[in-house]
Scaffold this active site. Structure first.
Site, PDB file in Angstrom:
ATOM      1  N   ARG A 225       0.759  -1.388   0.009  1.00 54.87           N
ATOM      2  CA  ARG A 225       0.016  -0.062  -0.028  1.00 54.87           C
ATOM      3  C   ARG A 225       0.917   1.257  -0.078  1.00 54.87           C
ATOM      4  NH1 ARG A 225      -3.427  -2.440  -1.777  1.00 54.87           N
ATOM      5  NH2 ARG A 225      -5.418  -2.951  -0.961  1.00 54.87           N
ATOM      6  N   ASP A 249       4.101  -0.283  -7.170  1.00 48.52           N
ATOM      7  CA  ASP A 249       2.877  -0.595  -7.658  1.00 48.52           C
ATOM      8  C   ASP A 249       1.497   0.143  -6.968  1.00 48.52           C
ATOM      9  OD1 ASP A 249       1.067  -2.149  -9.592  1.00 48.52           O
ATOM     10  OD2 ASP A 249       0.446  -3.255  -7.466  1.00 48.52           O
ATOM     11  N   GLU A 254      -3.973   7.629  -5.520  1.00 44.59           N
ATOM     12  CA  GLU A 254      -3.973   6.915  -6.877  1.00 44.59           C
ATOM     13  C   GLU A 254      -5.154   7.468  -7.694  1.00 44.59           C
ATOM     14  OE1 GLU A 254      -4.008   2.660  -6.316  1.00 44.59           O
ATOM     15  OE2 GLU A 254      -2.139   2.869  -5.024  1.00 44.59           O
ATOM     16  N   HIS A 271      -0.940   0.191  -9.757  1.00 39.46           N
ATOM     17  CA  HIS A 271      -1.816  -0.876  -9.199  1.00 39.46           C
ATOM     18  C   HIS A 271      -2.343  -2.000  -9.541  1.00 39.46           C
ATOM     19  CE1 HIS A 271      -3.947  -0.855  -4.983  1.00 39.46           C
ATOM     20  NE2 HIS A 271      -3.846  -1.881  -5.331  1.00 39.46           N
ATOM     21  N   GLY A 273      -1.341  -5.128  -9.020  1.00 45.05           N
ATOM     22  CA  GLY A 273      -0.978  -6.577  -8.141  1.00 45.05           C
ATOM     23  C   GLY A 273      -2.107  -7.553  -8.214  1.00 45.05           C
ATOM     24  N   ALA A 274      -3.068  -7.194  -8.570  1.00 45.55           N
ATOM     25  CA  ALA A 274      -4.361  -8.449  -8.365  1.00 45.55           C
ATOM     26  C   ALA A 274      -4.875  -8.539  -9.859  1.00 45.55           C
ATOM     27  CB  ALA A 274      -5.470  -8.181  -7.513  1.00 45.55           C
TER      28      ALA A 274
HETATM   29  P1  NAD Z   1      -1.316 -10.978   5.335  1.00 44.25           P
HETATM   30  O1  NAD Z   1      -2.206 -10.393   6.497  1.00 44.25           O
HETATM   31  O2  NAD Z   1      -1.376 -12.329   4.966  1.00 44.25           O
HETATM   32  O3  NAD Z   1       0.195 -10.780   5.712  1.00 44.25           O
HETATM   33  C1  NAD Z   1       0.593  -9.361   5.974  1.00 44.25           C
HETATM   34  C2  NAD Z   1       1.442  -9.739   7.285  1.00 44.25           C
HETATM   35  O4  NAD Z   1       2.319  -8.418   7.722  1.00 44.25           O
HETATM   36  C3  NAD Z   1       1.085 -10.653   8.239  1.00 44.25           C
HETATM   37  O5  NAD Z   1       2.142 -11.648   8.554  1.00 44.25           O
HETATM   38  C4  NAD Z   1       1.385  -9.626   9.682  1.00 44.25           C
HETATM   39  O6  NAD Z   1       1.825 -10.258  10.835  1.00 44.25           O
HETATM   40  C5  NAD Z   1       2.461  -8.482   9.071  1.00 44.25           C
HETATM   41  N1  NAD Z   1       2.626  -7.462   9.880  1.00 44.25           N
HETATM   42  C6  NAD Z   1       1.514  -6.780  10.637  1.00 44.25           C
HETATM   43  N2  NAD Z   1       2.173  -5.753  11.063  1.00 44.25           N
HETATM   44  C7  NAD Z   1       3.513  -5.672  10.492  1.00 44.25           C
HETATM   45  C8  NAD Z   1       4.781  -4.833  11.075  1.00 44.25           C
HETATM   46  N3  NAD Z   1       4.616  -3.746  11.870  1.00 44.25           N
HETATM   47  N4  NAD Z   1       6.022  -5.010  10.520  1.00 44.25           N
HETATM   48  C9  NAD Z   1       6.164  -6.277   9.818  1.00 44.25           C
HETATM   49  N5  NAD Z   1       5.128  -7.100   9.337  1.00 44.25           N
HETATM   50  C10 NAD Z   1       3.924  -6.711   9.908  1.00 44.25           C
HETATM   51  O7  NAD Z   1      -1.650  -9.926   4.156  1.00 44.25           O
HETATM   52  P2  NAD Z   1      -1.283 -10.365   2.621  1.00 44.25           P
HETATM   53  O8  NAD Z   1      -2.549 -10.761   1.870  1.00 44.25           O
HETATM   54  O9  NAD Z   1       0.046 -10.782   2.400  1.00 44.25           O
HETATM   55  O10 NAD Z   1      -1.248  -8.744   1.891  1.00 44.25           O
HETATM   56  C11 NAD Z   1      -0.020  -7.853   2.246  1.00 44.25           C
HETATM   57  C12 NAD Z   1      -0.433  -6.711   1.520  1.00 44.25           C
HETATM   58  O11 NAD Z   1      -0.533  -6.491   0.100  1.00 44.25           O
HETATM   59  C13 NAD Z   1      -1.572  -5.895   1.899  1.00 44.25           C
HETATM   60  O12 NAD Z   1      -1.415  -4.361   2.332  1.00 44.25           O
HETATM   61  C14 NAD Z   1      -2.632  -5.846   1.040  1.00 44.25           C
HETATM   62  O13 NAD Z   1      -3.386  -4.615   0.883  1.00 44.25           O
HETATM   63  C15 NAD Z   1      -1.288  -5.608  -0.093  1.00 44.25           C
HETATM   64  N6  NAD Z   1      -2.141  -6.174  -1.660  1.00 44.25           N
HETATM   65  C16 NAD Z   1      -1.890  -5.444  -2.782  1.00 44.25           C
HETATM   66  C17 NAD Z   1      -2.441  -5.855  -3.927  1.00 44.25           C
HETATM   67  C18 NAD Z   1      -1.971  -5.009  -5.163  1.00 44.25           C
HETATM   68  O14 NAD Z   1      -2.965  -4.950  -6.036  1.00 44.25           O
HETATM   69  N7  NAD Z   1      -0.749  -4.359  -5.240  1.00 44.25           N
HETATM   70  C19 NAD Z   1      -3.320  -7.059  -3.767  1.00 44.25           C
HETATM   71  C20 NAD Z   1      -3.534  -7.655  -2.741  1.00 44.25           C
HETATM   72  C21 NAD Z   1      -2.907  -7.141  -1.618  1.00 44.25           C
END
Ligand code: NAD
Length: 298
Positions: A225, A249, A254, A271, A273-274
């Site tokens: 994000r 990304d 945005e 953006h 990613g998905a």
């Molecule tokens: P997830 O919840 O499976 O993993 C997130 C991880 O971050 C968890 O393991 C959590 O313990 C850890 N975490 C929390 N606070 C933390 C901190 N302060 N320091 C380090 N680690 C910490 O989530 P995910 O499905 O792997 O998604 C991760 C990110 O990707 C999210 O922000 C999501 O919005 C983003 N995302 C982006 C796109 C895109 O289009 N670019 C698509 C899907 C998801």
């Protein structure tokens, strides 16, 4: 039959599947008005589900986010109105981790620069000497679904994987080594990839003070994000050469139109990613399944 309002763009096939669960109102002009009698609101990332938006939605039972992050949904406001919030957490994992890997490799091999050069009629190979990912240490911030998926792929390509991801977290899986001291983590990584949600503890985590702790010539990839990166600090760090390259990304605002676009050593995607056919299919299937069970509960 429940009324289901779909506020954002969605594949025809998914809309058709959702249509089997209720009466669908697709992308209404006046969303707030349409929500007055709606049972379900479905959004992607464009629509912000604010307290104000759901204020007059007296029958709303479910808010469904087709995607992972719930940062565009005011979850507290939904809870207050006893509205169930659902999302599709696993559907885009592979698509995002593949994009992170693609960005990393594109950045290290100067693909974006080479592309622009050739389009401009140039053939200057010397300026495009790249770096290899094999043998490099990849520092993954956030070892959740996407972080772990990226680790598997990157490890197979010869990278050493470390992660800063405070507990609760999965046990070390033979691929990752957790580094709990953030300063030590930043000092060890050649490439840093961000995979955390937006939290107080993660907002602007990539700021000037933390960048200073990183290796000179570090590379940074952000497919999580925009809020996780202080874009001004990143701009200065890329400009000074402290950060050799960045691939982004996601952005604070945005569509992004900021000054990072001036920099050659930054690689951009809007953006995406998905945004794969496969992930969109999985998002649709996960969404319909989650919606069915949420509607069955009430
Ligand atoms: P997830 O919840 O499976 O993993 C997130 C991880 O971050 C968890 O393991 C959590 O313990 C850890 N975490 C929390 N606070 C933390 C901190 N302060 N320091 C380090 N680690 C910490 O989530 P995910 O499905 O792997 O998604 C991760 C990110 O990707 C999210 O922000 C999501 O919005 C983003 N995302 C982006 C796109 C895109 O289009 N670019 C698509 C899907 C998801």
């Amino acid at each position: 039959m429940p009324t289901i309002v779909i506020a954002d763009e969605m594949e025809k096939e998914v809309v058709a599947e959702i249509g089997k669960l209720g009466k669908v109102v697709f992308k209404p002009k006046d969303l707030k008005k349409e929500l007055v009698d709606a049972d379900v609101l479905i959004v992607r990332s464009a629509t912000k589900v604010t307290k104000d938006l759901i204020e007059g939605a007296g029958s709303l039972r479910v808010v469904a986010r087709a995607g992972v992050g719930l940062d565009n949904v005011d979850q507290a406001a939904c809870k207050e109105k006893r509205i169930t919030v659902i999302n599709t957490p696993g559907a885009s994992t592979n698509a995002v981790s593949e994009l992170a890997l693609a960005l990393m490799m594109a950045m290290l091999r100067n693909v974006q620069k080479a592309h622009h050069q050739m389009k401009g009629g140039k053939w200057e190979k010397k300026a495009l000497t790249g770096r290899e990912i094999a043998g490099k240490t990849l520092g993954i911030v956030g070892y959740g679904r996407i972080g772990a998926s990226l680790a598997k792929k990157a490890s197979a390509l010869g990278m050493k994987i470390i992660s800063y991801s405070p507990p609760p977290r999965p046990p070390e899986d033979g691929i990752v080594k957790y580094v709990d001291d953030l300063d030590a983590f930043f000092a060890q990584a050649d490439i840093i990839s961000l995979h955390v949600p937006v939290l107080d503890s993660t907002k602007n985590m990539i700021n000037a003070a933390n960048i200073a702790k990183m290796k000179d010539g570090v590379y940074i990839v952000n497919t999580s994000r925009g809020e996780i990166v202080d874009e001004d600090a990143l701009y200065e760090a890329v400009k000074s050469g402290k950060v050799a390259g960045a691939a982004l990304d996601v952005y604070k605002s945005e569509p992004y139109n900021g000054r990072l676009l001036e920099l050659e050593n930054v690689c951009f995607t809007p953006h995406l990613g998905a945004s794969t056919k496969e992930a969109q299919g999985r998002i649709g299937a996960e969404l319909v399944a989650a919606l069915k069970s949420a509607l069955a509960k009430k």
